[in-house]
Design an enzyme around this catalytic site. Structure first.
Site, PDB file in Angstrom:
ATOM      1  N   ARG A  43      40.235  37.751  39.660  1.00 50.11           N
ATOM      2  CA  ARG A  43      38.846  37.308  39.518  1.00 50.11           C
ATOM      3  C   ARG A  43      38.544  36.120  40.420  1.00 50.11           C
ATOM      4  O   ARG A  43      39.315  35.150  40.478  1.00 50.11           O
ATOM      5  CB  ARG A  43      38.547  36.968  38.060  1.00 50.11           C
ATOM      6  CG  ARG A  43      38.740  38.152  37.141  1.00 50.11           C
ATOM      7  CD  ARG A  43      38.402  37.829  35.706  1.00 50.11           C
ATOM      8  NE  ARG A  43      36.982  37.571  35.544  1.00 50.11           N
ATOM      9  CZ  ARG A  43      36.417  37.283  34.366  1.00 50.11           C
ATOM     10  NH1 ARG A  43      37.165  37.199  33.290  1.00 50.11           N
ATOM     11  NH2 ARG A  43      35.123  37.068  34.292  1.00 50.11           N
ATOM     12  N   ASP A  97      27.617  41.262  29.236  1.00 51.03           N
ATOM     13  CA  ASP A  97      28.853  41.813  28.674  1.00 51.03           C
ATOM     14  C   ASP A  97      28.637  43.136  27.942  1.00 51.03           C
ATOM     15  O   ASP A  97      29.611  43.787  27.553  1.00 51.03           O
ATOM     16  CB  ASP A  97      29.491  40.807  27.715  1.00 51.03           C
ATOM     17  CG  ASP A  97      30.104  39.630  28.442  1.00 51.03           C
ATOM     18  OD1 ASP A  97      30.559  39.813  29.586  1.00 51.03           O
ATOM     19  OD2 ASP A  97      30.123  38.527  27.875  1.00 51.03           O
ATOM     20  N   ARG A 122      33.704  45.911  36.528  1.00 47.04           N
ATOM     21  CA  ARG A 122      33.216  46.706  35.406  1.00 47.04           C
ATOM     22  C   ARG A 122      32.299  47.832  35.843  1.00 47.04           C
ATOM     23  O   ARG A 122      32.248  48.877  35.191  1.00 47.04           O
ATOM     24  CB  ARG A 122      32.495  45.810  34.396  1.00 47.04           C
ATOM     25  CG  ARG A 122      33.441  45.123  33.442  1.00 47.04           C
ATOM     26  CD  ARG A 122      32.728  44.528  32.250  1.00 47.04           C
ATOM     27  NE  ARG A 122      33.706  43.805  31.446  1.00 47.04           N
ATOM     28  CZ  ARG A 122      33.436  42.716  30.753  1.00 47.04           C
ATOM     29  NH1 ARG A 122      32.219  42.211  30.769  1.00 47.04           N
ATOM     30  NH2 ARG A 122      34.375  42.123  30.037  1.00 47.04           N
ATOM     31  N   LYS A 135      32.438  34.414  21.102  1.00 54.21           N
ATOM     32  CA  LYS A 135      33.489  33.942  21.998  1.00 54.21           C
ATOM     33  C   LYS A 135      33.009  32.776  22.856  1.00 54.21           C
ATOM     34  O   LYS A 135      33.714  31.781  23.048  1.00 54.21           O
ATOM     35  CB  LYS A 135      33.980  35.098  22.885  1.00 54.21           C
ATOM     36  CG  LYS A 135      35.173  34.735  23.773  1.00 54.21           C
ATOM     37  CD  LYS A 135      35.993  35.961  24.108  1.00 54.21           C
ATOM     38  CE  LYS A 135      35.331  36.836  25.140  1.00 54.21           C
ATOM     39  NZ  LYS A 135      35.866  36.638  26.493  1.00 54.21           N
TER      40      LYS A 135
END
Length: 447
Positions: free
Chosen positions: A130, A328, A359, A29
């Site tokens: 964000r 990630d 997260r 990505k």
């Protein structure tokens, strides 16, 4: 590009037999976003192979079109970009709606903020939460005007670029490839040299791709960090780009193969850039049976095939300096830790609080729902491994975060009870073929 929402799509994963076979995961990505952006800023035609065709990357393609570039899909994963060159962006007639794409929006702020155009950035409910201030601060120093912004420097926000961008020396306040890349992209349209100083090295795809396109860029090691110096206003050459398999996507079948008893899986052509292999390093320390073979170069990046065999894992301490190389992958690492024997402590996870969701909190909530003992101590996550006997059950709140969704579906493939996530729609932002890919290996999902 319009701001849209969608109805929730719950998905459940249940344990079955061993996983087996060979799989390929989508293109990386990070590199997919950058290939479209660098193609836009180059002169001529850039052909991209194995582009990730997830929603996040497609939003970046839409933004390139809105700014005057030509982006055409020529087949599965095959795209063509005709650039406008540095300084050649056009005035967009529509809002640049990036959906859930934090990387695309932040990198494009660096591009747009250094050109004499005015553009409004927006996104979905997750992106609107964000923080963008740490991207905006260096851009303002370089001459960008923040015309309008939501509370706390969030989208929707409008930027107006200067007639001439000011080169700066900027030390990043946190280890973030997005901050670094935004400043470097802005520095492309400034006279003189722009320098970014990192106290901890982060993924270097922007530097590699700019060098591939002919930019004058120097990288010097300084302790655990690096100093990157870019000479502005080059003429970038359009170069073909082959996007390697995304290690962040590979993380899900990788961990699934480790925790589902009897599994043997090969994941092909996965990027092994040293700044992206933190998860593999950690899993090997946990006793995982992972063999890297057929190492080779693909479009300037190192790749290898990963042979993965299920087996017992043990708890470890993951040092904070490893976080940039696996930022990630912590949600799915927490799942692996739940199946290990003993305690796993993941240190220095402050950056997880500003991803697609908080997260750190989302992982902890998911572990609580599925019966895994854990605790948060400052910026550390501690998971008490259950030695393969994870209860599962319950419904995990994904918080519109694709990696939370995939991580807990992976858990459900090996837990005693099925695991349900409240919404699987956001998986398409990074890994549209996630469920079909794992189903080909023998996984079972219910929608």
């Amino acid at each position: 590009m319009s701001h849209t929402s969608h109805p929730a799509r719950p998905v459940a994963a249940a344990a079955g037999g061993p996983l087996s076979g060979h799989v390929q995961v989508p293109g990386d990505k990070s590199i997919s976003h950058r290939s479209l952006i660098v193609g836009c800023l180059s002169i001529g035609e850039t052909r991209v192979e194995n582009l990730l065709e997830g929603e996040d990357v497609l939003r970046t393609a839409d933004a390139v079109r809105a700014l005057g570039g030509t982006v055409t899909r020529e087949g599965e994963g095959r795209w063509r970009v005709i650039g406008v060159g540095i300084g050649g962006l056009g005035q967009p007639e529509t809002v640049l709606d990036f959906g859930n794409a934090g990387t695309g929006s932040r990198l494009m702020m660096g591009v747009v903020g250094s050109h004499p155009v005015t553009a409004t950035f927006d996104g979905d409910a997750s992106l609107r939460k964000r923080p963008m201030r740490r991207i905006l601060d260096p851009l303002v120093r370089m001459g960008t005007t923040v015309v309008e912004e939501a509370e706390g420097g969030r989208v929707p926000l409008t930027l107006r670029g200067p007639r001439e961008t000011i080169p700066i020396v900027y030390e990043t306040p946190a280890p973030s490839a997005q901050i670094k890349s935004a400043v470097l992209f802005a520095g492309l349209n400034s006279p003189g040299e722009t320098t970014v100083v990192e106290r901890e090295a982060t993924r270097d795809h922007t530097e590699r791709m700019l060098a591939h396109a002919g930019a004058d860029i120097r990288v010097e090691t300084e302790g655990a960090g690096r100093r990157i110096t870019l000479r502005g206003q080059p003429e970038l050459r359009a170069r073909d780009i082959v996007v390697p398999a995304d290690p962040s996507s590979a993380a899900f079948p990788l961990v699934a193969a480790l925790i589902v008893p009897g599994s043997r899986v090969t994941i092909e052509a996965v990027m092994t850039n040293p700044l992206r292999t933190g998860l593999v390093t950690t899993l090997l320390e946990m006793g995982a049976e992972i063999a890297l073979r057929n190492r080779r170069d693909l479009g300037g990046e190192e790749v290898a095939d990963l042979d993965v065999t299920a087996g017992p894992l043990r708890g470890v301490e993951v040092p904070p300096e490893r976080a940039p190389a696996m930022i990630d992958e912590y949600p799915v690492l927490a799942v692996a830790a739940a199946f290990a024997t003993g305690e796993t402590r993941m240190r220095g996870l402050a950056e997880l609080r500003v991803k697609e969701s908080d997260r750190l909190a989302a992982v902890a909530a998911g572990l609580a729902v599925t019966g895994v003992p854990h605790r948060i101590e400052g910026d550390d996550l501690v998971v008490e491994g259950l030695g393969g006997k994870v209860p599962g059950g319950g419904t995990v709140a994904t918080e519109l975060d694709h990696r939370i969704a995939m991580a807990f579906l992976v858990m459900g493939l090996a837990s005693r009870n099925p695991v349900t996530i409240d919404d699987g729609a956001m998986i398409a932002t990074s890994f549209p073929s996630f469920m079909p890919t794992l189903e080909r290996l023998g996984a079972s999902f219910r929608t």
